[in-house]
Design an enzyme around this catalytic site. Structure first.
Site, PDB file in Angstrom:
ATOM      1  CG  ASP A 179      -1.933   1.074   1.260  1.00 10.44           C
ATOM      2  OD1 ASP A 179      -2.316   1.539   0.166  1.00 10.44           O
ATOM      3  OD2 ASP A 179      -2.361   1.454   2.366  1.00 10.44           O
ATOM      4  N   GLY A 233      -8.822   5.778   1.628  1.00  6.58           N
ATOM      5  CA  GLY A 233      -9.413   6.687   2.604  1.00  6.58           C
ATOM      6  C   GLY A 233     -10.904   6.500   2.770  1.00  6.58           C
TER       7      GLY A 233
END
Length: 311
Positions: free
Chosen positions: A82, A214
């Site tokens: 990530d 997010g």
């Protein structure tokens, strides 16, 4: 079953109108909770490791823990980096057994982002690994990612086709109103994702998998539990889950989930220690914390992602 790439997962998700959960991992209990939930629900899974998690837990330990999860759970699992911030980091993960990496050069001008992303794509594809890239920048803080609200920017749909064609990336993270971290919006606000941008991106990249970062959206019972045990968390802190479900029914094939897990685990540990201040055995509070992770992941898989039964 060996580790897999996300390629086949995304094809099925796009066609089926659901998304795959990409859950960030940092230690054994988190990996166990995530994979037990996915295994019981027969859901495909992406376990993702940030640069910070890799530094904290050590690359080898994390890979071996994921390999153990593969033995215990008969589901397809992709191991993903990530927010890789450099070619060297991506290369290290590729060489070290990851099946997917993200190169995030979204803070650069478009031309430079293309050049840096293409370099990673070429190396990854030569080694059978897939690549996620990013256009647009999300506000918020998560590990090494720290972008001020004024520096964030929505993805420009007119850039996506050129970017994908020139980089050869396999999936694309876009900015449509989500943000990193837990404290996203003020209580009483009504955050709205920019579905007009997502729809335009989908038109320009038909069939191409889109990613949302997010996207934490913590259920209010977890917020209540934290506040009852010394926390001070506002009520409206995440993206409404109905909007995430809508995104998953469109071109979004991967939704990242991290803060939700941290908050669930922390709330459980705080509650346990408040009730048992004399306990000092980590197994006593990490066992229920693992169950809290499992419950949160099961909720996301069934109620948000819709990928249960899709393994």
């Amino acid at each position: 079953m060996p580790l897999v790439t996300s390629q086949e997962m995304f094809k099925k998700a796009y066609k089926g109108g659901y998304a795959i959960g990409a859950f960030n991992v940092n230690n054994m209990e988190i990996i166990q909770g995530i994979t037990e939930a996915a295994g019981e629900l027969n859901a495909p899974l992406i376990l993702q490791v940030s640069k910070g998690a890799r530094s904290y837990a050590n690359h080898t330990y994390l890979v071996k823990l994921v390999e153990a999860a593969l033995i215990e759970n008969d589901i397809p699992i992709c191991l993903h980096l990530d927010h890789g911030d450099s070619f060297e980091l991506c290369k290290s993960c590729i060489d070290g057994g990851f099946t997917s990496v993200m190169i995030d050069k979204s803070g650069l001008p478009l031309a430079e982002n293309i050049i840096e992303t293409r370099k990673v794509v070429e190396y990854a594809h030569d080694h059978g690994v897939v690549v996620e890239a990013e256009l647009g920048t999300l506000a918020g803080i998560e590990d090494e990612v720290n972008v001020k609200a004024e520096d964030s920017s929505y993805t420009r749909p007119e850039d996506v086709q050129e970017f994908v064609e020139k980089t050869g990336c396999d999936s694309l993270a876009i900015a449509i109103g989500t943000s990193h971290g837990a404290y996203k919006f003020k209580p009483g606000t009504n955050p709205q994702l920019r579905f007009d941008i997502l729809e335009e991106v989908e038109k320009r990249l038909p069939g191409f998998p889109i990613v949302l970062h997010g996207a934490s959206s913590v259920p209010q019972d977890f917020v209540k539990a934290i506040n009852e045990h010394g926390g001070n968390m506002p009520g409206a802190i995440g993206v409404p889950e109905d909007q995430l479900r809508k995104a998953a029914s469109m071109a979004v094939c991967k939704i990242n989930i991290d803060s939700d897990l941290r908050l669930a685990m922390t709330a459980c540990i705080r509650e346990y220690m408040d009730a048992h201040p004399d306990h000092f055995d980590p197994r006593q509070y990490l066992k229920p914390a693992r169950e809290a992770i499992k419950a949160m992941v099961a909720h996301k898989i069934v109620d948000v992602l819709g990928c249960n039964g899709k393994a």
